[in-house]
Design a protein around this motif. Structure first.
Motif, mmCIF file in Angstrom:
data_model
loop_
_atom_site.group_PDB
_atom_site.id
_atom_site.type_symbol
_atom_site.label_atom_id
_atom_site.label_comp_id
_atom_site.label_asym_id
_atom_site.label_seq_id
_atom_site.Cartn_x
_atom_site.Cartn_y
_atom_site.Cartn_z
ATOM 1 N N SER A 35 -19.597 57.484 -7.540
ATOM 2 C CA SER A 35 -18.986 56.337 -7.394
ATOM 3 C C SER A 35 -18.724 55.135 -6.328
ATOM 4 N N ALA A 36 -19.469 55.254 -4.863
ATOM 5 C CA ALA A 36 -19.621 54.572 -4.152
ATOM 6 C C ALA A 36 -20.799 53.770 -4.326
ATOM 7 N N ILE A 37 -22.169 54.224 -4.890
ATOM 8 C CA ILE A 37 -22.626 53.475 -5.383
ATOM 9 C C ILE A 37 -22.663 52.581 -6.730
ATOM 10 N N VAL A 38 -22.124 52.840 -7.224
ATOM 11 C CA VAL A 38 -20.792 51.792 -8.153
ATOM 12 C C VAL A 38 -20.080 51.067 -7.680
ATOM 13 N N ALA A 39 -19.366 50.822 -6.775
ATOM 14 C CA ALA A 39 -18.551 50.086 -6.118
ATOM 15 C C ALA A 39 -19.040 49.473 -5.165
ATOM 16 N N VAL A 40 -20.288 49.735 -4.846
ATOM 17 C CA VAL A 40 -21.111 49.124 -4.159
ATOM 18 C C VAL A 40 -21.623 48.105 -4.588
ATOM 19 N N VAL A 41 -22.680 48.181 -5.657
ATOM 20 C CA VAL A 41 -22.850 47.490 -7.135
ATOM 21 C C VAL A 41 -22.227 47.111 -7.821
ATOM 22 N N GLY A 80 -22.432 37.457 -6.194
ATOM 23 C CA GLY A 80 -23.914 37.232 -6.509
ATOM 24 C C GLY A 80 -23.008 36.079 -7.457
ATOM 25 N N LEU A 81 -22.206 37.088 -8.896
ATOM 26 C CA LEU A 81 -21.157 35.342 -9.853
ATOM 27 C C LEU A 81 -20.510 34.638 -9.069
ATOM 28 N N VAL A 82 -20.008 35.278 -7.763
ATOM 29 C CA VAL A 82 -19.557 33.824 -7.168
ATOM 30 C C VAL A 82 -20.309 32.571 -6.398
ATOM 31 N N VAL A 83 -21.695 32.626 -6.181
ATOM 32 C CA VAL A 83 -22.316 32.549 -5.240
ATOM 33 C C VAL A 83 -22.829 31.042 -6.533
ATOM 34 N N LEU A 84 -23.439 31.938 -7.133
ATOM 35 C CA LEU A 84 -23.759 31.348 -8.688
ATOM 36 C C LEU A 84 -22.995 30.303 -9.669
ATOM 37 N N THR A 85 -21.470 30.317 -9.274
ATOM 38 C CA THR A 85 -20.751 29.391 -9.674
ATOM 39 C C THR A 85 -20.477 28.464 -9.048
ATOM 40 N N PHE A 86 -20.279 28.578 -7.291
ATOM 41 C CA PHE A 86 -19.985 27.796 -7.136
ATOM 42 C C PHE A 86 -21.465 26.802 -6.591
ATOM 43 N N LEU A 146 -21.879 43.521 -5.457
ATOM 44 C CA LEU A 146 -22.589 42.965 -5.112
ATOM 45 C C LEU A 146 -22.967 41.956 -6.240
ATOM 46 N N LEU A 147 -22.631 41.863 -7.560
ATOM 47 C CA LEU A 147 -22.400 41.825 -8.683
ATOM 48 C C LEU A 147 -21.149 40.269 -8.909
ATOM 49 N N VAL A 148 -20.287 41.062 -7.742
ATOM 50 C CA VAL A 148 -19.184 39.993 -7.672
ATOM 51 C C VAL A 148 -19.739 38.778 -6.788
#
Length: 78
Positions: A47-53, A60-66, A56-58
């Motif tokens: 569950s910790a690994i899933v939360a970290v991933v 990355g998505l924010v950076v990509l969007t901006f 990181l995806l969120v």
């Protein structure tokens, strides 16, 4: 009308967080019943690994969007 997206985003985030909490709690309690401490550690680690991933995806998505918005000439200043 400006508050509607804020309310929807907060609602969506809270529903996802509550759902994740109860999913992890259910798996944790089930592991405690079945296999003991080693299974509990495995559930918590996963569950910790899933939360970290997810985080990181969120990010990355924010950076990509901006960056895409800036390249398209949108004014994204706060």
């Amino acid at each position: 009308m400006e508050w509607v997206p804020t309310v929807f985003i907060v609602f969506k985030a809270s529903v996802l967080c509550i759902g994740m909490f109860y999913a992890i709690k259910w798996h944790y309690d089930r592991a405690k019943k079945e296999k003991g401490a080693e299974k509990q550690r495995a559930v918590l680690r996963t569950s910790a690994i899933v939360a970290v991933v997810f985080l990181l995806l969120v990010v990355g998505l924010v950076v990509l969007t901006f960056s895409l918005g800036t390249k398209l000439g949108l004014d994204l200043t706060f």
